[in-house]
Design an enzyme around this catalytic site. Sequence first.
Site, short mmCIF file in Angstrom:
data_model
loop_
_atom_site.label_atom_id
_atom_site.label_comp_id
_atom_site.label_asym_id
_atom_site.label_seq_id
_atom_site.Cartn_x
_atom_site.Cartn_y
_atom_site.Cartn_z
N LYS A 22 -41.38 87.28 98.29
CA LYS A 22 -40.16 88.00 98.71
C LYS A 22 -39.47 88.61 97.50
CE LYS A 22 -36.11 85.77 99.46
NZ LYS A 22 -34.97 86.35 98.74
N ASN A 23 -39.26 87.82 96.45
CA ASN A 23 -38.42 88.29 95.34
C ASN A 23 -39.13 89.28 94.43
OD1 ASN A 23 -36.37 86.86 96.41
ND2 ASN A 23 -36.55 85.11 95.03
N ARG A 93 -29.04 90.74 98.95
CA ARG A 93 -28.59 90.86 97.56
C ARG A 93 -29.45 91.85 96.81
NH1 ARG A 93 -25.30 88.85 93.80
NH2 ARG A 93 -26.10 88.47 91.70
N CYS A 117 -27.48 85.27 100.10
CA CYS A 117 -27.05 83.89 100.32
C CYS A 117 -25.71 83.62 99.62
CB CYS A 117 -28.09 82.92 99.76
SG CYS A 117 -29.65 83.09 100.59
N ARG A 122 -21.54 85.23 92.95
CA ARG A 122 -22.79 85.88 92.52
C ARG A 122 -22.42 87.22 91.89
NH1 ARG A 122 -27.57 85.05 96.77
NH2 ARG A 122 -28.79 85.53 94.93
N PRO A 123 -21.89 87.18 90.68
CA PRO A 123 -21.44 88.41 90.00
C PRO A 123 -22.61 89.31 89.61
CG PRO A 123 -21.38 86.56 88.50
CD PRO A 123 -21.74 85.99 89.83
N ILE A 124 -22.29 90.57 89.33
CA ILE A 124 -23.34 91.48 88.83
C ILE A 124 -22.89 92.12 87.52
CG2 ILE A 124 -24.33 91.97 91.11
CD1 ILE A 124 -22.84 94.66 91.03
N ASP A 125 -22.02 91.41 86.78
CA ASP A 125 -21.49 91.97 85.53
C ASP A 125 -22.58 92.28 84.51
OD1 ASP A 125 -21.57 89.02 85.62
OD2 ASP A 125 -21.02 89.17 83.52
N ASP A 305 -34.68 77.80 93.42
CA ASP A 305 -34.97 78.12 94.83
C ASP A 305 -35.79 77.04 95.51
OD1 ASP A 305 -35.22 81.72 94.38
OD2 ASP A 305 -33.52 80.36 94.52
N ARG A 397 -35.40 85.25 106.86
CA ARG A 397 -35.23 86.22 105.76
C ARG A 397 -36.33 86.07 104.73
NH1 ARG A 397 -30.37 85.79 102.45
NH2 ARG A 397 -31.53 87.43 101.40
C1 EPZ Z 1 -32.62 85.90 92.03
O1 EPZ Z 1 -31.24 86.07 92.32
C2 EPZ Z 1 -33.25 85.44 93.33
N1 EPZ Z 1 -33.06 86.48 94.35
C3 EPZ Z 1 -32.60 84.13 93.79
O2 EPZ Z 1 -33.37 83.68 94.91
C4 EPZ Z 1 -32.74 83.08 92.68
O3 EPZ Z 1 -32.00 81.93 93.06
C5 EPZ Z 1 -32.21 83.62 91.35
O4 EPZ Z 1 -32.82 84.88 91.04
C6 EPZ Z 1 -32.48 82.66 90.20
O5 EPZ Z 1 -33.88 82.49 90.07
C7 EPZ Z 1 -33.86 87.56 94.29
O6 EPZ Z 1 -34.73 87.70 93.42
C8 EPZ Z 1 -33.64 88.59 95.38
P1 EPZ Z 1 -29.75 85.68 88.69
P2 EPZ Z 1 -30.30 86.80 91.25
O7 EPZ Z 1 -29.18 87.00 88.34
O8 EPZ Z 1 -31.08 87.84 90.53
C9 EPZ Z 1 -25.48 84.54 86.95
C10 EPZ Z 1 -33.84 83.14 97.13
O9 EPZ Z 1 -33.63 82.08 97.72
N2 EPZ Z 1 -25.28 85.99 86.83
O10 EPZ Z 1 -30.99 85.21 88.02
O11 EPZ Z 1 -29.07 87.22 91.94
C11 EPZ Z 1 -25.55 84.09 88.40
O12 EPZ Z 1 -24.25 83.89 88.91
C12 EPZ Z 1 -32.78 83.71 96.22
O13 EPZ Z 1 -34.91 83.80 97.21
C13 EPZ Z 1 -24.11 86.47 86.24
O14 EPZ Z 1 -23.26 85.69 85.82
O15 EPZ Z 1 -29.97 85.60 90.27
C14 EPZ Z 1 -26.34 82.82 88.30
O16 EPZ Z 1 -25.48 81.76 87.92
C15 EPZ Z 1 -31.49 82.91 96.28
N3 EPZ Z 1 -23.93 87.80 86.15
C16 EPZ Z 1 -27.33 83.10 87.16
O17 EPZ Z 1 -26.76 84.19 86.42
C17 EPZ Z 1 -24.87 88.70 86.59
O18 EPZ Z 1 -24.66 89.92 86.44
C18 EPZ Z 1 -28.72 83.50 87.60
O19 EPZ Z 1 -28.58 84.58 88.51
C19 EPZ Z 1 -26.04 88.20 87.18
C20 EPZ Z 1 -26.23 86.85 87.29
#
Ligand code: EPZ
Length: 419
Positions: A22-23, A93, A117, A122-125, A305, A397
Site C-alpha cells: 500500500k505505502n 494521507r 489515520c 500528523r504535521p507536514i512541516d 505499522d 483501506r
Molecule cells: C508513513 O506515514 C506511512 N503512511 C504510515 O503508515 C507509517 O506509520 C509512517 O510512514 C511511519 O513509517 C504512508 O506511507 C501512506 P512519517 P507518514 O512522515 O509519511 C513526524 C499505515 O498504517 N513528522 O514517516 O505520514 C510524524 O508526526 C500508515 O500504513 C513531522 O513531524 O509518516 C511522525 O511522528 C499509518 N513532520 C514521524 O515524523 C512532517 O512533516 C514519522 O512520520 C512529517 C512527519
Amino acid sequence: MDKLIINGQKKLFGEVSISGAKNAAVAVLPAAIMADDICIIDNLPSIEDITSLFNTFEKMGIKCEFLDKHTLKIDSRNLENVSATYDEVKKIRASYYLLGALLGRFKKAEVSMPGGCNFGSRPIDLHLKGFKALGAEVTVTEDAVKLSAEKLTGATIYMDQVSVGATINVMLAACLAEGTTIIENAAKEPHVVDTANFLNIMGANIKGAGTDVIRITGVEKLHGAEYTIIPDQIEAGTYMIAAAITGGDVVVKNIIPKHMDSLSAKLDEMNVTIEEGDDSIRVISDKPLKNVNVKTMSYPGFPTDLQPQMAALLTVCMGENIITENVWDNRYQYVDQLKKLGADVSIDGRIAKIQGVKKLTGNSVSATDLRAGAAMIIAGLAAEGVTEISNVKYIDRGYEDVEHKFKSLGADIKRVKVD
Ligand code: EPZ
C-alpha cells in the site's frame, strides 16, 4: 459499515499470498503523473486507498484504466490541472504526494490537507520545509496547501526527523529541479526505495535511496514506464503475527524476507520458528510464547505499522511485555478495545506495559484505524468465543480480501454487511 465476525481459537495452517505494498503504491501512482506520458503499474493492492487515488486522478482529468484487478494504466498526457481539492483527497494521507508530483511537473500545486489515520498530530512541516528549500512559495489555508515556483533549484535538505512522507515528497519534486538535491537523514523504508526505483525507470537520476543520504540530480523531463510494486511488508507481518498467536503453521509467500527481518528476529526471540525461503517465510508456533520488549523505529527497526498487531500478540505472552512507540505520539487508541477482550495493558505516554493473560474472551470491538483493525482481527483469532469487529472500512483501506485470506488459512471469519 461492514462487520467481521470471528469465532476464535482456530489454529491457522496453509499458505497466504501477499499483495502489493500500500505505502509504495500510494507514492508510485502520484509519481506516475509526473511524465507527460503513459505508465502501467502492476501488482497494485486492491484496497480502498488505491480506489481513492483512482477517483482523484479521474477528477483531475487523468485517464486511468484497470487492465486487470491489480494493473492500472495511467495516461497523464495533456494533463493541465494542478489542483486536487476533492473530498476523495481528504480520505487518505498519501494525497500529499500530489504536492510533490504536481510541483515537480508544473511548478504549481494545490492539494487539500491530507486525511488518513488519526493517531496524534500528523504535521507536514518537513514536506513544506523541503519544498521551500527547492524554491517554492508555500501557502497553507484552512483546508489546502498551495505551492508555486518560478523554477525549482536543487538544495541540501536535512530532515529534522526521519519522515517517510517528507523524504518521498521532496524526492518527487527534486527529480525535475535544476541541479542536485541532497536529502540528509532520509527515511530508508522499502517503499522509499520502490518509489526511487520507479522514478529512475522514468528517467530520473536518484542515488542512495535506502540509505540516510539520497542524492537527486534533476532532469528535464520524465517519460512513461511499466513497473511492478513490491510486496507489502506490513500485510506480510500481520499474517506472520496471526500465525504466531493461533499456534499455527503458515507460509507467507510473495514477499521479500529481508524486509521482515525486525519482525522475524522478534518472533524468533519469542520461541516462534521462522524458516526463510527466497520469496516466503514459514511461521511455526508450537511452543509457549516468551515475553519480550519491542521498540518501534524507522526502517530497518521494528515498524510502527506492526505495533498494534504485535501488542495483540503480546496480550497472551505470559509475563511482562513492554512496547515503546518511538514514531507516533499517540498510537495506543486501540488499547481500550483490546481490554474489552480481557487484555491487561497499561499506557504511560509512549510506553505500553502488557501483562500476559491465559486467554482472551470474545466481545464486540471497533477498529479505531487501519492497523488497529488488524490488531482486533489478531486478538479475535486467539480469543475464546465470538469477536465482532465494527468499522471494517478502516481495515479495507490497507488489506485486500482480508476475510478470504484468513478463511483460506482456516480461520472461522465472515463479513456481515451492515447498512
Ligand atoms: C508513513 O506515514 C506511512 N503512511 C504510515 O503508515 C507509517 O506509520 C509512517 O510512514 C511511519 O513509517 C504512508 O506511507 C501512506 P512519517 P507518514 O512522515 O509519511 C513526524 C499505515 O498504517 N513528522 O514517516 O505520514 C510524524 O508526526 C500508515 O500504513 C513531522 O513531524 O509518516 C511522525 O511522528 C499509518 N513532520 C514521524 O515524523 C512532517 O512533516 C514519522 O512520520 C512529517 C512527519
